[in-house]
Design an enzyme around this catalytic site. Structure first.
Site, PDB file in Angstrom:
ATOM      1  N   ASN A   9       0.871  -1.181   0.000  1.00  0.00           N
ATOM      2  CA  ASN A   9       0.000   0.000   0.000  1.00  0.00           C
ATOM      3  C   ASN A   9       0.903   1.226   0.000  1.00  0.00           C
ATOM      4  O   ASN A   9       1.503   1.558   1.020  1.00  0.00           O
ATOM      5  CB  ASN A   9      -0.890  -0.029   1.246  1.00  0.00           C
ATOM      6  CG  ASN A   9      -1.748   1.217   1.371  1.00  0.00           C
ATOM      7  OD1 ASN A   9      -1.797   2.044   0.454  1.00  0.00           O
ATOM      8  ND2 ASN A   9      -2.407   1.375   2.510  1.00  0.00           N
ATOM      9  N   TRP A  10       0.990   1.857  -1.159  1.00  0.00           N
ATOM     10  CA  TRP A  10       1.935   2.972  -1.306  1.00  0.00           C
ATOM     11  C   TRP A  10       1.405   4.270  -0.684  1.00  0.00           C
ATOM     12  O   TRP A  10       2.131   5.266  -0.620  1.00  0.00           O
ATOM     13  CB  TRP A  10       2.259   3.206  -2.790  1.00  0.00           C
ATOM     14  CG  TRP A  10       3.065   2.104  -3.418  1.00  0.00           C
ATOM     15  CD1 TRP A  10       3.408   0.895  -2.857  1.00  0.00           C
ATOM     16  CD2 TRP A  10       3.646   2.117  -4.726  1.00  0.00           C
ATOM     17  NE1 TRP A  10       4.158   0.164  -3.741  1.00  0.00           N
ATOM     18  CE2 TRP A  10       4.323   0.881  -4.907  1.00  0.00           C
ATOM     19  CE3 TRP A  10       3.653   3.042  -5.770  1.00  0.00           C
ATOM     20  CZ2 TRP A  10       4.997   0.564  -6.087  1.00  0.00           C
ATOM     21  CZ3 TRP A  10       4.333   2.721  -6.948  1.00  0.00           C
ATOM     22  CH2 TRP A  10       4.998   1.501  -7.096  1.00  0.00           C
ATOM     23  N   LYS A  11       0.153   4.288  -0.284  1.00  0.00           N
ATOM     24  CA  LYS A  11      -0.439   5.480   0.334  1.00  0.00           C
ATOM     25  C   LYS A  11      -0.184   6.710  -0.559  1.00  0.00           C
ATOM     26  O   LYS A  11      -0.153   6.576  -1.778  1.00  0.00           O
ATOM     27  CB  LYS A  11       0.090   5.642   1.765  1.00  0.00           C
ATOM     28  CG  LYS A  11      -0.094   4.335   2.576  1.00  0.00           C
ATOM     29  CD  LYS A  11       0.192   4.471   4.040  1.00  0.00           C
ATOM     30  CE  LYS A  11       0.000   3.108   4.725  1.00  0.00           C
ATOM     31  NZ  LYS A  11       0.210   3.155   6.167  1.00  0.00           N
ATOM     32  N   HIS A  94      -9.243   1.262   5.182  1.00  0.00           N
ATOM     33  CA  HIS A  94      -7.946   1.513   5.821  1.00  0.00           C
ATOM     34  C   HIS A  94      -8.111   2.472   7.005  1.00  0.00           C
ATOM     35  O   HIS A  94      -8.898   3.417   6.937  1.00  0.00           O
ATOM     36  CB  HIS A  94      -6.948   2.073   4.810  1.00  0.00           C
ATOM     37  CG  HIS A  94      -5.549   1.999   5.330  1.00  0.00           C
ATOM     38  ND1 HIS A  94      -5.040   2.936   6.201  1.00  0.00           N
ATOM     39  CD2 HIS A  94      -4.575   1.069   5.158  1.00  0.00           C
ATOM     40  CE1 HIS A  94      -3.803   2.587   6.529  1.00  0.00           C
ATOM     41  NE2 HIS A  94      -3.500   1.464   5.912  1.00  0.00           N
ATOM     42  N   GLU A  96      -6.401   4.859   7.970  1.00  0.00           N
ATOM     43  CA  GLU A  96      -6.165   6.270   7.649  1.00  0.00           C
ATOM     44  C   GLU A  96      -7.397   6.895   6.999  1.00  0.00           C
ATOM     45  O   GLU A  96      -7.672   8.084   7.168  1.00  0.00           O
ATOM     46  CB  GLU A  96      -4.922   6.393   6.754  1.00  0.00           C
ATOM     47  CG  GLU A  96      -3.658   6.111   7.565  1.00  0.00           C
ATOM     48  CD  GLU A  96      -2.532   5.467   6.787  1.00  0.00           C
ATOM     49  OE1 GLU A  96      -2.548   5.508   5.546  1.00  0.00           O
ATOM     50  OE2 GLU A  96      -1.629   4.900   7.440  1.00  0.00           O
ATOM     51  N   GLU A 166      -5.136  -4.824  10.635  1.00  0.00           N
ATOM     52  CA  GLU A 166      -4.081  -3.827  10.826  1.00  0.00           C
ATOM     53  C   GLU A 166      -4.313  -3.110  12.153  1.00  0.00           C
ATOM     54  O   GLU A 166      -5.088  -2.141  12.211  1.00  0.00           O
ATOM     55  CB  GLU A 166      -4.092  -2.803   9.686  1.00  0.00           C
ATOM     56  CG  GLU A 166      -3.841  -3.395   8.316  1.00  0.00           C
ATOM     57  CD  GLU A 166      -3.264  -2.374   7.342  1.00  0.00           C
ATOM     58  OE1 GLU A 166      -2.263  -2.693   6.700  1.00  0.00           O
ATOM     59  OE2 GLU A 166      -3.805  -1.253   7.232  1.00  0.00           O
ATOM     60  N   GLY A 172       2.916   2.267  10.787  1.00  0.00           N
ATOM     61  CA  GLY A 172       3.870   3.362  10.617  1.00  0.00           C
ATOM     62  C   GLY A 172       4.597   3.734  11.901  1.00  0.00           C
ATOM     63  O   GLY A 172       5.266   4.768  11.962  1.00  0.00           O
ATOM     64  N   SER A 212       3.824  -2.193  10.246  1.00  0.00           N
ATOM     65  CA  SER A 212       5.279  -2.255  10.447  1.00  0.00           C
ATOM     66  C   SER A 212       5.894  -3.607  10.098  1.00  0.00           C
ATOM     67  O   SER A 212       6.813  -4.068  10.773  1.00  0.00           O
ATOM     68  CB  SER A 212       5.634  -1.839  11.880  1.00  0.00           C
ATOM     69  OG  SER A 212       5.258  -0.490  12.102  1.00  0.00           O
ATOM     70  N   GLY A 233       3.090  -1.163   4.249  1.00  0.00           N
ATOM     71  CA  GLY A 233       3.102   0.275   3.972  1.00  0.00           C
ATOM     72  C   GLY A 233       4.511   0.738   3.641  1.00  0.00           C
ATOM     73  O   GLY A 233       5.004   0.558   2.531  1.00  0.00           O
ATOM     74  N   GLY A 234       5.179   1.343   4.619  1.00  0.00           N
ATOM     75  CA  GLY A 234       6.484   1.967   4.409  1.00  0.00           C
ATOM     76  C   GLY A 234       7.480   1.096   3.658  1.00  0.00           C
ATOM     77  O   GLY A 234       8.154   1.562   2.728  1.00  0.00           O
TER      78      GLY A 234
HETATM   79  P1  13P Z   1       3.326   0.346   7.670  1.00  0.00           P
HETATM   80  O1  13P Z   1       3.833  -0.950   7.063  1.00  0.00           O
HETATM   81  O2  13P Z   1       4.064   1.546   7.192  1.00  0.00           O
HETATM   82  O3  13P Z   1       3.218   0.246   9.160  1.00  0.00           O
HETATM   83  O4  13P Z   1       1.831   0.516   7.118  1.00  0.00           O
HETATM   84  C1  13P Z   1       0.944  -0.528   7.195  1.00  0.00           C
HETATM   85  C2  13P Z   1      -0.285  -0.168   6.431  1.00  0.00           C
HETATM   86  O5  13P Z   1      -0.996   0.733   6.811  1.00  0.00           O
HETATM   87  C3  13P Z   1      -0.584  -0.918   5.199  1.00  0.00           C
HETATM   88  O6  13P Z   1      -1.848  -0.617   4.732  1.00  0.00           O
END
Ligand code: 13P
Length: 249
Positions: A9-11, A94, A96, A166, A172, A212, A233-234
């Site tokens: 997930n590149w956000k 998600h 966010e 999640e 994050g 993470s 994510g990251g």
């Molecule tokens: P991180 O891997 O950066 O913690 O993000 C997880 C995420 O929100 C994937 O959708």
């Protein structure tokens, strides 16, 4: 055997040229894997990603979509628009989106319903906040999120669903759920699905862990029996890290 998936997930990251570069790197470095590999770039880069990855082992997902077919919804994207550029998977729910854009379970139920009726696959995200984990209510929170957004769907729709647990406190933050915490919650989730539908539906649904996940912890998390992959994510923004995570499954 359940399908295993590693999705990035590149956000809100990567411009068009950065997207092209990262995809080129990923295509060059992707290890042989039995798992499905997906990336979810931002909306404006989905069409180019879809074109660039055509015929490759990497699939494309959207990060969100609207619940209506079309109309006066400024700034929104419909299922048909995604399908028209070859995007058949969408991340919904998600944390966010829930936190910053006010998406609640009732709205998510509508989005899920729309994606199901359009024949799309949904990666449905949910998970508890830190306070809820500390208060020991995490199992109930997750049960409520699933019940409200998903458990009115007909059984047949579950072929289109992937679940992504999640825990918000792990997103994050660099803090992951331990493999044991992930397994305990994933087993709980499977049990909820078995009770709401059938054990066969629960056994078939892919449940991803997100929060993470890094090359150093992915193998331990993925080794748990009810963890069928990850939503990254990251670490998905770096080709070496993401492909190392793919190699860990
Ligand atoms: P991180 O891997 O950066 O913690 O993000 C997880 C995420 O929100 C994937 O959708």
């Amino acid at each position: 055997m359940r399908k295993q998936i590693v999705a990035g997930n590149w956000k809100m990251n990567k411009t068009a040229s950065e997207t092209e570069s990262l995809l080129t790197e990923l295509q060059g470095m992707l290890p042989d894997t039995h798992a499905e590999v997906l990336v979810a770039p931002t909306f404006v880069n989905l069409a180019l990603a879809s074109r660039q990855l055509e015929g490759s082992a990497i699939g494309v997902s959207a990060q969100n979509m609207h619940f209506a077919d079309s109309g006066a919804f400024t700034g929104e994207i419909s299922a048909d628009m995604l399908l028209a550029i070859g995007v058949e998977t969408v991340i919904l729910g998600h944390s966010e989106r829930r936190e910053h854009f006010g998406e609640d379970d009732a709205l998510l139920a509508k989005k899920v319903q729309q994606a199901v009726s359009k024949g799309m696959r949904i990666i449905f995200c949910f998970g508890e906040l830190l306070d809820q984990r500390k208060a020991g209510t995490h199992f109930e929170v997750v049960a409520s999120q699933l019940k409200q957004a998903l458990f009115d769907l007909p059984e047949a729709a579950w072929k289109q669903l992937v679940l992504a647990y999640e825990p918000v406190w792990a997103i994050g933050t660099g803090e992951t759920a331990t493999p044991e915490q992930a397994q305990e919650m994933h087993a709980h989730i499977r049990n909820l699905v078995a009770n709401a539908y059938t054990p066969a539906v629960a056994d078939a649904v892919t449940i991803l862990y997100g929060g993470s996940v890094k090359p150093g912890n992915a193998g331990d998390i993925f080794s748990k029996p009810d963890v069928d992959g990850g939503l990254i994510g990251g670490a998905s923004l770096n080709a070496a890290d993401f492909t190392a995570i793919v190699a860990a499954i």
